[in-house]
Design a protein around this motif. Structure first.
Motif, PDB file in Angstrom:
ATOM      1  N   HIS A  47     -43.664  16.044 -11.291  1.00 14.36           N
ATOM      2  CA  HIS A  47     -44.159  17.389 -11.119  1.00 14.36           C
ATOM      3  C   HIS A  47     -45.562  17.237 -10.999  1.00 14.36           C
ATOM      4  CE1 HIS A  47     -43.349  16.776 -15.362  1.00 14.36           C
ATOM      5  NE2 HIS A  47     -44.504  16.767 -15.514  1.00 14.36           N
ATOM      6  N   GLY A  48     -46.159  18.246 -10.412  1.00 15.00           N
ATOM      7  CA  GLY A  48     -47.604  18.309 -10.288  1.00 15.00           C
ATOM      8  C   GLY A  48     -48.300  18.925 -11.340  1.00 15.00           C
ATOM      9  N   TYR A  49     -49.726  18.674 -11.531  1.00 12.63           N
ATOM     10  CA  TYR A  49     -50.472  19.232 -12.633  1.00 12.63           C
ATOM     11  C   TYR A  49     -51.457  20.088 -12.016  1.00 12.63           C
ATOM     12  CZ  TYR A  49     -48.258  15.952 -15.577  1.00 12.63           C
ATOM     13  OH  TYR A  49     -47.405  15.224 -16.266  1.00 12.63           O
ATOM     14  N   TRP A  50     -51.861  21.088 -12.332  1.00 11.20           N
ATOM     15  CA  TRP A  50     -52.682  22.194 -11.676  1.00 11.20           C
ATOM     16  C   TRP A  50     -53.831  22.874 -12.860  1.00 11.20           C
ATOM     17  CZ3 TRP A  50     -52.413  22.376  -6.430  1.00 11.20           C
ATOM     18  CH2 TRP A  50     -51.080  21.882  -5.968  1.00 11.20           C
ATOM     19  N   ARG A  51     -54.981  22.930 -12.606  1.00  9.10           N
ATOM     20  CA  ARG A  51     -55.917  23.591 -13.311  1.00  9.10           C
ATOM     21  C   ARG A  51     -55.977  24.962 -12.897  1.00  9.10           C
ATOM     22  NH1 ARG A  51     -61.036  25.435 -13.681  1.00  9.10           N
ATOM     23  NH2 ARG A  51     -61.983  25.028 -15.595  1.00  9.10           N
ATOM     24  N   LEU A  52     -55.979  25.991 -13.961  1.00  7.43           N
ATOM     25  CA  LEU A  52     -56.211  27.409 -13.308  1.00  7.43           C
ATOM     26  C   LEU A  52     -57.152  28.067 -14.214  1.00  7.43           C
ATOM     27  CD1 LEU A  52     -54.424  29.453 -11.636  1.00  7.43           C
ATOM     28  CD2 LEU A  52     -53.210  29.969 -13.591  1.00  7.43           C
ATOM     29  N   GLY A  53     -58.162  28.615 -13.517  1.00  2.62           N
ATOM     30  CA  GLY A  53     -59.190  29.426 -14.229  1.00  2.62           C
ATOM     31  C   GLY A  53     -58.543  30.708 -14.821  1.00  2.62           C
ATOM     32  N   THR A  54     -59.126  31.322 -16.099  1.00  3.69           N
ATOM     33  CA  THR A  54     -58.790  32.410 -16.464  1.00  3.69           C
ATOM     34  C   THR A  54     -59.809  33.716 -16.418  1.00  3.69           C
ATOM     35  OG1 THR A  54     -59.125  31.599 -18.803  1.00  3.69           O
ATOM     36  CG2 THR A  54     -56.923  31.342 -17.915  1.00  3.69           C
ATOM     37  N   THR A  55     -60.777  33.133 -15.837  1.00  2.14           N
ATOM     38  CA  THR A  55     -61.997  34.450 -15.954  1.00  2.14           C
ATOM     39  C   THR A  55     -62.305  35.113 -14.719  1.00  2.14           C
ATOM     40  OG1 THR A  55     -63.709  32.615 -16.059  1.00  2.14           O
ATOM     41  CG2 THR A  55     -63.134  33.669 -18.155  1.00  2.14           C
ATOM     42  N   SER A  56     -62.419  36.201 -14.603  1.00  2.00           N
ATOM     43  CA  SER A  56     -62.851  36.946 -13.245  1.00  2.00           C
ATOM     44  C   SER A  56     -64.421  36.199 -12.754  1.00  2.00           C
ATOM     45  CB  SER A  56     -62.962  38.274 -13.440  1.00  2.00           C
ATOM     46  OG  SER A  56     -63.535  38.794 -12.404  1.00  2.00           O
ATOM     47  N   GLY A  57     -64.344  35.934 -11.500  1.00  2.00           N
ATOM     48  CA  GLY A  57     -65.511  35.155 -10.973  1.00  2.00           C
ATOM     49  C   GLY A  57     -66.621  36.237 -10.967  1.00  2.00           C
ATOM     50  N   SER A  58     -66.092  37.605 -10.668  1.00  2.90           N
ATOM     51  CA  SER A  58     -67.398  38.611 -10.710  1.00  2.90           C
ATOM     52  C   SER A  58     -67.745  39.259 -11.931  1.00  2.90           C
ATOM     53  CB  SER A  58     -66.612  39.882  -9.769  1.00  2.90           C
ATOM     54  OG  SER A  58     -65.593  40.238 -10.222  1.00  2.90           O
ATOM     55  N   THR A  59     -66.896  39.376 -12.773  1.00  6.22           N
ATOM     56  CA  THR A  59     -67.180  39.966 -13.977  1.00  6.22           C
ATOM     57  C   THR A  59     -67.236  39.083 -15.408  1.00  6.22           C
ATOM     58  OG1 THR A  59     -64.893  40.434 -14.777  1.00  6.22           O
ATOM     59  CG2 THR A  59     -66.051  42.113 -13.546  1.00  6.22           C
ATOM     60  N   GLY A  60     -66.777  38.027 -15.231  1.00  2.00           N
ATOM     61  CA  GLY A  60     -66.527  36.914 -16.145  1.00  2.00           C
ATOM     62  C   GLY A  60     -65.602  37.402 -17.458  1.00  2.00           C
ATOM     63  N   GLU A  61     -64.776  38.396 -17.038  1.00  2.00           N
ATOM     64  CA  GLU A  61     -63.775  38.889 -18.185  1.00  2.00           C
ATOM     65  C   GLU A  61     -62.701  38.070 -18.030  1.00  2.00           C
ATOM     66  OE1 GLU A  61     -60.906  42.720 -18.803  1.00  2.00           O
ATOM     67  OE2 GLU A  61     -62.502  42.605 -17.365  1.00  2.00           O
ATOM     68  N   SER A  62     -62.174  37.493 -19.318  1.00  2.00           N
ATOM     69  CA  SER A  62     -60.948  36.723 -19.535  1.00  2.00           C
ATOM     70  C   SER A  62     -59.763  37.346 -19.484  1.00  2.00           C
ATOM     71  CB  SER A  62     -60.993  36.140 -21.139  1.00  2.00           C
ATOM     72  OG  SER A  62     -59.890  35.524 -21.307  1.00  2.00           O
ATOM     73  N   GLN A  63     -58.893  37.038 -18.580  1.00  2.00           N
ATOM     74  CA  GLN A  63     -57.475  37.398 -18.340  1.00  2.00           C
ATOM     75  C   GLN A  63     -56.308  36.623 -19.266  1.00  2.00           C
ATOM     76  OE1 GLN A  63     -57.121  40.066 -16.476  1.00  2.00           O
ATOM     77  NE2 GLN A  63     -59.388  40.044 -16.363  1.00  2.00           N
ATOM     78  N   TRP A  64     -57.171  35.488 -19.916  1.00  2.00           N
ATOM     79  CA  TRP A  64     -56.051  34.618 -20.888  1.00  2.00           C
ATOM     80  C   TRP A  64     -55.332  35.901 -21.417  1.00  2.00           C
ATOM     81  CZ3 TRP A  64     -53.084  31.138 -21.162  1.00  2.00           C
ATOM     82  CH2 TRP A  64     -52.665  30.561 -22.580  1.00  2.00           C
ATOM     83  N   PRO A  65     -55.651  36.637 -22.397  1.00  2.00           N
ATOM     84  CA  PRO A  65     -54.685  37.443 -23.189  1.00  2.00           C
ATOM     85  C   PRO A  65     -53.503  38.017 -22.272  1.00  2.00           C
ATOM     86  CG  PRO A  65     -56.824  38.129 -23.875  1.00  2.00           C
ATOM     87  CD  PRO A  65     -56.755  37.183 -22.558  1.00  2.00           C
ATOM     88  N   VAL A  66     -53.542  38.297 -21.024  1.00  2.00           N
ATOM     89  CA  VAL A  66     -52.473  38.779 -20.201  1.00  2.00           C
ATOM     90  C   VAL A  66     -51.743  37.824 -19.790  1.00  2.00           C
ATOM     91  CG1 VAL A  66     -52.056  40.112 -18.173  1.00  2.00           C
ATOM     92  CG2 VAL A  66     -53.888  41.008 -19.540  1.00  2.00           C
ATOM     93  N   MET A  67     -52.236  36.533 -19.356  1.00  2.00           N
ATOM     94  CA  MET A  67     -51.549  35.404 -18.893  1.00  2.00           C
ATOM     95  C   MET A  67     -50.592  34.992 -19.992  1.00  2.00           C
ATOM     96  SD  MET A  67     -54.654  33.881 -16.638  1.00  2.00           S
ATOM     97  CE  MET A  67     -54.050  32.519 -16.069  1.00  2.00           C
ATOM     98  N   ARG A  68     -51.211  34.759 -21.343  1.00  2.00           N
ATOM     99  CA  ARG A  68     -50.631  34.152 -22.596  1.00  2.00           C
ATOM    100  C   ARG A  68     -49.283  35.036 -22.843  1.00  2.00           C
ATOM    101  NH1 ARG A  68     -54.370  34.785 -26.889  1.00  2.00           N
ATOM    102  NH2 ARG A  68     -53.528  36.885 -26.550  1.00  2.00           N
ATOM    103  N   ASP A  69     -49.472  36.535 -23.059  1.00  2.00           N
ATOM    104  CA  ASP A  69     -48.732  37.344 -23.379  1.00  2.00           C
ATOM    105  C   ASP A  69     -47.562  37.625 -22.531  1.00  2.00           C
ATOM    106  OD1 ASP A  69     -50.349  37.409 -25.822  1.00  2.00           O
ATOM    107  OD2 ASP A  69     -51.207  39.379 -25.202  1.00  2.00           O
ATOM    108  N   GLN A  70     -47.720  37.779 -21.368  1.00  2.00           N
ATOM    109  CA  GLN A  70     -46.910  37.890 -20.553  1.00  2.00           C
ATOM    110  C   GLN A  70     -46.230  36.699 -19.651  1.00  2.00           C
ATOM    111  OE1 GLN A  70     -47.612  41.183 -17.414  1.00  2.00           O
ATOM    112  NE2 GLN A  70     -48.951  42.240 -19.180  1.00  2.00           N
ATOM    113  N   GLY A  71     -46.602  35.280 -19.963  1.00  2.00           N
ATOM    114  CA  GLY A  71     -46.095  34.313 -19.639  1.00  2.00           C
ATOM    115  C   GLY A  71     -46.345  34.278 -18.115  1.00  2.00           C
TER     116      GLY A  71
END
Length: 174
Positions: A47-71
């Motif tokens: 399997h491959g390995y991928w790095r994925l950013g969790t913050t918005s490039g324009s606002t810097g707001e973290s999307q990690w809570p949504v990603m974590r909680d919704q899988g």
């Protein structure tokens, strides 16, 4: 199994601890490591390995809570990219993406690189690949991709893939 039982989490573990086991198996079977590797690869595809950013490039707001909680593994680019489901199999998908996001970037090189990142998320990442969700150099979670691309317009990062989070322990990339 690797010392940490997963093979990803123990930064202190020897990177080659399992090599001796594979060498012993190859000798027992009377074959080379190359042949053993090919046979194991056919039986248990990598399997491959991928790095994925969790913050918005324009606002810097973290999307990690949504990603974590919704899988979810998810990416943004909402201004110029809508639902790409109907275009996933198009041979010129990467160029189509680049053409649409061009107004966001000053130079063609950055546009091409960003289009490649989006293309990889849509087409190259595969089920069972490993995703590292990162905020800068901090890994927020490690997950296994379990679902196909879905567009979810209600999210700030609407381009999504389902993920089973394997670890939510935070650590710094070196």
């Amino acid at each position: 199994p690797p010392p940490d039982g997963v093979g990803l989490l123990d930064a202190e573990a020897s990177r080659f601890v399992c090599t001796g086991r594979f060498l012993a198996l190859a000798r027992e079977l009377g074959t080379s490591m190359t042949v053993l590797g090919k046979l194991l690869g056919e039986q248990h595809p990598h399997h491959g390995y991928w790095r994925l950013g969790t913050t918005s490039g324009s606002t810097g707001e973290s999307q990690w809570p949504v990603m974590r909680d919704q899988g979810l593994a998810s990416i943004g680019w909402t201004q110029f990219l809508g639902d790409l489901s109907a275009e996933l199999k198009e041979s010129d998908l990467k160029q189509r993406i680049a053409d649409r996001i061009q107004p966001d970037y000053d130079d063609r090189g950055t546009t091409t690189r960003k289009a490649g990142e989006i293309f990889n998320f849509l087409r190259r990442i595969e089920i069972n690949d490993i995703v590292l969700a990162c905020e800068g150099a901090t890994v927020r979670g490690i997950g296994r991709l379990v679902g196909p691309y879905q567009y979810r317009p209600e999210l700030s990062f609407p381009h999504t893939r389902q993920v089973q989070w394997l670890s939510l322990e935070e650590w710094k990339l070196d």
